[in-house]
Motif scaffolding. Structure first.
Motif, PDB file in Angstrom:
ATOM      1  N   PHE A 111      -1.164   7.042  -4.475  1.00 27.04           N
ATOM      2  CA  PHE A 111      -1.962   6.267  -3.530  1.00 27.04           C
ATOM      3  C   PHE A 111      -2.591   5.023  -4.158  1.00 27.04           C
ATOM      4  O   PHE A 111      -3.069   4.144  -3.447  1.00 27.04           O
ATOM      5  CB  PHE A 111      -3.052   7.153  -2.932  1.00 27.04           C
ATOM      6  N   ASP A 112      -2.606   4.971  -5.492  1.00 31.45           N
ATOM      7  CA  ASP A 112      -3.229   3.837  -6.177  1.00 31.45           C
ATOM      8  C   ASP A 112      -2.268   2.667  -6.366  1.00 31.45           C
ATOM      9  O   ASP A 112      -2.646   1.659  -6.961  1.00 31.45           O
ATOM     10  CB  ASP A 112      -3.785   4.272  -7.527  1.00 31.45           C
ATOM     11  N   TRP A 113      -1.043   2.804  -5.889  1.00 33.83           N
ATOM     12  CA  TRP A 113      -0.082   1.718  -5.990  1.00 33.83           C
ATOM     13  C   TRP A 113       0.080   1.041  -4.629  1.00 33.83           C
ATOM     14  O   TRP A 113       0.792   1.551  -3.770  1.00 33.83           O
ATOM     15  CB  TRP A 113       1.268   2.225  -6.476  1.00 33.83           C
ATOM     16  N   PRO A 114      -0.536  -0.127  -4.424  1.00 38.19           N
ATOM     17  CA  PRO A 114      -0.410  -0.805  -3.131  1.00 38.19           C
ATOM     18  C   PRO A 114       0.864  -1.620  -2.990  1.00 38.19           C
ATOM     19  O   PRO A 114       1.141  -2.174  -1.931  1.00 38.19           O
ATOM     20  CB  PRO A 114      -1.645  -1.711  -3.090  1.00 38.19           C
ATOM     21  N   LEU A 115       1.629  -1.714  -4.080  1.00 43.23           N
ATOM     22  CA  LEU A 115       2.893  -2.445  -4.067  1.00 43.23           C
ATOM     23  C   LEU A 115       3.900  -1.656  -4.891  1.00 43.23           C
ATOM     24  O   LEU A 115       3.582  -1.209  -5.999  1.00 43.23           O
ATOM     25  CB  LEU A 115       2.728  -3.858  -4.637  1.00 43.23           C
ATOM     26  N   ILE A 116       5.085  -1.459  -4.342  1.00 44.98           N
ATOM     27  CA  ILE A 116       6.159  -0.744  -5.032  1.00 44.98           C
ATOM     28  C   ILE A 116       7.429  -1.580  -4.928  1.00 44.98           C
ATOM     29  O   ILE A 116       7.804  -2.027  -3.839  1.00 44.98           O
ATOM     30  CB  ILE A 116       6.389   0.645  -4.404  1.00 44.98           C
ATOM     31  N   HIS A 117       8.077  -1.806  -6.074  1.00 44.05           N
ATOM     32  CA  HIS A 117       9.340  -2.550  -6.046  1.00 44.05           C
ATOM     33  C   HIS A 117      10.409  -1.733  -6.757  1.00 44.05           C
ATOM     34  O   HIS A 117      10.185  -0.560  -7.102  1.00 44.05           O
ATOM     35  CB  HIS A 117       9.175  -3.950  -6.643  1.00 44.05           C
ATOM     36  N   SER A 118      11.561  -2.317  -6.979  1.00 47.71           N
ATOM     37  CA  SER A 118      12.668  -1.558  -7.554  1.00 47.71           C
ATOM     38  C   SER A 118      13.574  -2.472  -8.362  1.00 47.71           C
ATOM     39  O   SER A 118      13.434  -3.701  -8.357  1.00 47.71           O
ATOM     40  CB  SER A 118      13.487  -0.888  -6.438  1.00 47.71           C
ATOM     41  N   THR A 156      12.907  -6.516  -2.728  1.00 48.20           N
ATOM     42  CA  THR A 156      12.653  -5.160  -3.225  1.00 48.20           C
ATOM     43  C   THR A 156      11.245  -4.688  -2.914  1.00 48.20           C
ATOM     44  O   THR A 156      10.935  -3.508  -3.087  1.00 48.20           O
ATOM     45  CB  THR A 156      12.853  -5.058  -4.752  1.00 48.20           C
ATOM     46  N   ALA A 157      10.375  -5.578  -2.471  1.00 50.65           N
ATOM     47  CA  ALA A 157       8.950  -5.259  -2.387  1.00 50.65           C
ATOM     48  C   ALA A 157       8.590  -4.456  -1.133  1.00 50.65           C
ATOM     49  O   ALA A 157       9.005  -4.784  -0.026  1.00 50.65           O
ATOM     50  CB  ALA A 157       8.126  -6.544  -2.419  1.00 50.65           C
ATOM     51  N   LEU A 158       7.783  -3.425  -1.346  1.00 49.14           N
ATOM     52  CA  LEU A 158       7.117  -2.680  -0.283  1.00 49.14           C
ATOM     53  C   LEU A 158       5.633  -2.735  -0.615  1.00 49.14           C
ATOM     54  O   LEU A 158       5.226  -2.302  -1.698  1.00 49.14           O
ATOM     55  CB  LEU A 158       7.605  -1.233  -0.238  1.00 49.14           C
ATOM     56  N   LEU A 159       4.823  -3.289   0.266  1.00 53.61           N
ATOM     57  CA  LEU A 159       3.403  -3.433  -0.030  1.00 53.61           C
ATOM     58  C   LEU A 159       2.557  -3.223   1.214  1.00 53.61           C
ATOM     59  O   LEU A 159       3.030  -3.372   2.345  1.00 53.61           O
ATOM     60  CB  LEU A 159       3.093  -4.796  -0.648  1.00 53.61           C
ATOM     61  N   LYS A 160       1.302  -2.866   0.991  1.00 54.40           N
ATOM     62  CA  LYS A 160       0.397  -2.606   2.094  1.00 54.40           C
ATOM     63  C   LYS A 160       0.070  -3.900   2.828  1.00 54.40           C
ATOM     64  O   LYS A 160      -0.210  -4.932   2.216  1.00 54.40           O
ATOM     65  CB  LYS A 160      -0.871  -1.934   1.590  1.00 54.40           C
ATOM     66  N   LYS A 161       0.080  -3.815   4.146  1.00 57.19           N
ATOM     67  CA  LYS A 161      -0.185  -5.003   4.960  1.00 57.19           C
ATOM     68  C   LYS A 161      -1.567  -5.563   4.686  1.00 57.19           C
ATOM     69  O   LYS A 161      -1.735  -6.787   4.578  1.00 57.19           O
ATOM     70  CB  LYS A 161      -0.040  -4.665   6.447  1.00 57.19           C
ATOM     71  N   ASP A 162      -2.579  -4.689   4.559  1.00 55.91           N
ATOM     72  CA  ASP A 162      -3.936  -5.205   4.352  1.00 55.91           C
ATOM     73  C   ASP A 162      -4.068  -5.907   3.009  1.00 55.91           C
ATOM     74  O   ASP A 162      -4.817  -6.882   2.869  1.00 55.91           O
ATOM     75  CB  ASP A 162      -4.980  -4.101   4.516  1.00 55.91           C
TER      76      ASP A 162
END
Length: 285
Positions: A111-118, A156-162
């Motif tokens: 939960f502490d990762w607001p951005l996940i890439h690959s 590759t980025a997945l990140l929280k909208k806020d």
């Protein structure tokens, strides 16, 4: 449907590759997404194709704007997003089928990762190529790496909208390196997650790539680093790393400007370098 991800594809005259990109979203192994396609004023039949697509696929929404650029397109899509997570896909790239599923699994356990890439597969002129060591991807505290060059591919980025909105999205006054600028802001304050396997195919080599049109890209990177230094939001170590990288990039760029008598942006970069050195001296006093 419980939407988890809003996928945003900006596009401009990419009918040769757009169906491949869209198809890779439709083939995702998880169905908890919506797809927002932002047409940036295309003139190649994109609008008709998108209209037909929206009629048969209820998860697709189409937005249009008058050729305002990729950053404005991405930001427009993000503001309209209905899910808590955002994922960006360039219209010339392609996701592998488990892209979103693997990233969402990681998000649920960290939960502490607001951005996940690959990691990614590079395709250049239809041939797979190996990335150089300097392009190696990683997770955790990657601010130092992010100073060198763009450390995260937007596709590759997945990140929280806020989180995305809190940083103002992508800079709309940058013609390139808008992704570099955003990742620098985020990695200065957050560790990021990383899926250590390729989840996208990143295509390059075609003529309409912005990176092919703008050669001295360190101009925008220097402006971005300078803004981080002026923000006074960096740790002492981040300040040191930022100053060193700005001075390194600026000296090389200024030398090139003088060599080629290309002085249009010389004063801007020189002043960034001068002020950075002055601020460093003042902090040491």
């Amino acid at each position: 449907m419980d939407l988890k991800v809003s996928v945003i594809i900006p596009t401009y005259n990419r009918m040769a590759t757009l169906p491949r990109a869209v198809g890779s979203v439709l083939k995702q192994s998880t169905a908890s997404w919506e797809l927002i396609i932002v047409d940036d004023g295309s003139t190649d039949g994109t609008a008709i194709w998108l209209s037909d697509l929206a009629e048969i696929e209820p998860r697709v929404r189409i937005l249009s704007q008058e050729q305002l650029g990729v950053s404005r397109a991405r930001n427009h899509g993000a503001r309209q997003a209905q899910a808590p997570w955002l994922a960006f896909l360039d219209s010339d790239d392609e996701w592998l089928p488990h892209k979103l599923e693997k990233q969402l699994e990681l998000a649920q356990s960290h939960f502490d990762w607001p951005l996940i890439h690959s990691d990614e597969i590079w395709i250049r002129n239809e041939v797979r190529v190996n990335a150089m060591m300097k392009h190696q991807k990683m997770g955790g505290d990657i601010y130092a790496q992010s100073l060198k060059l763009c450390s995260i591919s937007p596709s590759t980025a997945l990140l929280k909208k806020d989180l995305f909105l809190s940083f103002g999205g992508f800079r709309e006054d940058f013609v390139v390196c808008e992704d570099y600028d955003l990742w620098l802001k985020i990695t200065a304050r957050h560790s990021v997650g990383f899926v250590d396997e390729p989840l996208i195919k990143k295509y390059g080599g075609h003529e309409d790539q912005l990176s092919r049109r703008y050669k001295a890209m360190d101009y925008w990177r220097i402006l971005s680093i300078f803004d981080r230094l002026q923000s006074l939001q960096l740790s002492a170590e981040q300040q040191r790393l930022s100053q060193e990288e700005l001075e390194y990039k600026a000296n090389i760029l200024l030398k090139g400007y003088r060599k080629h008598q290309n002085l249009e942006n010389y004063e801007v970069i020189f002043n960034c370098l001068l002020k950075t050195k002055e601020n460093f001296r003042q902090r040491k006093v």
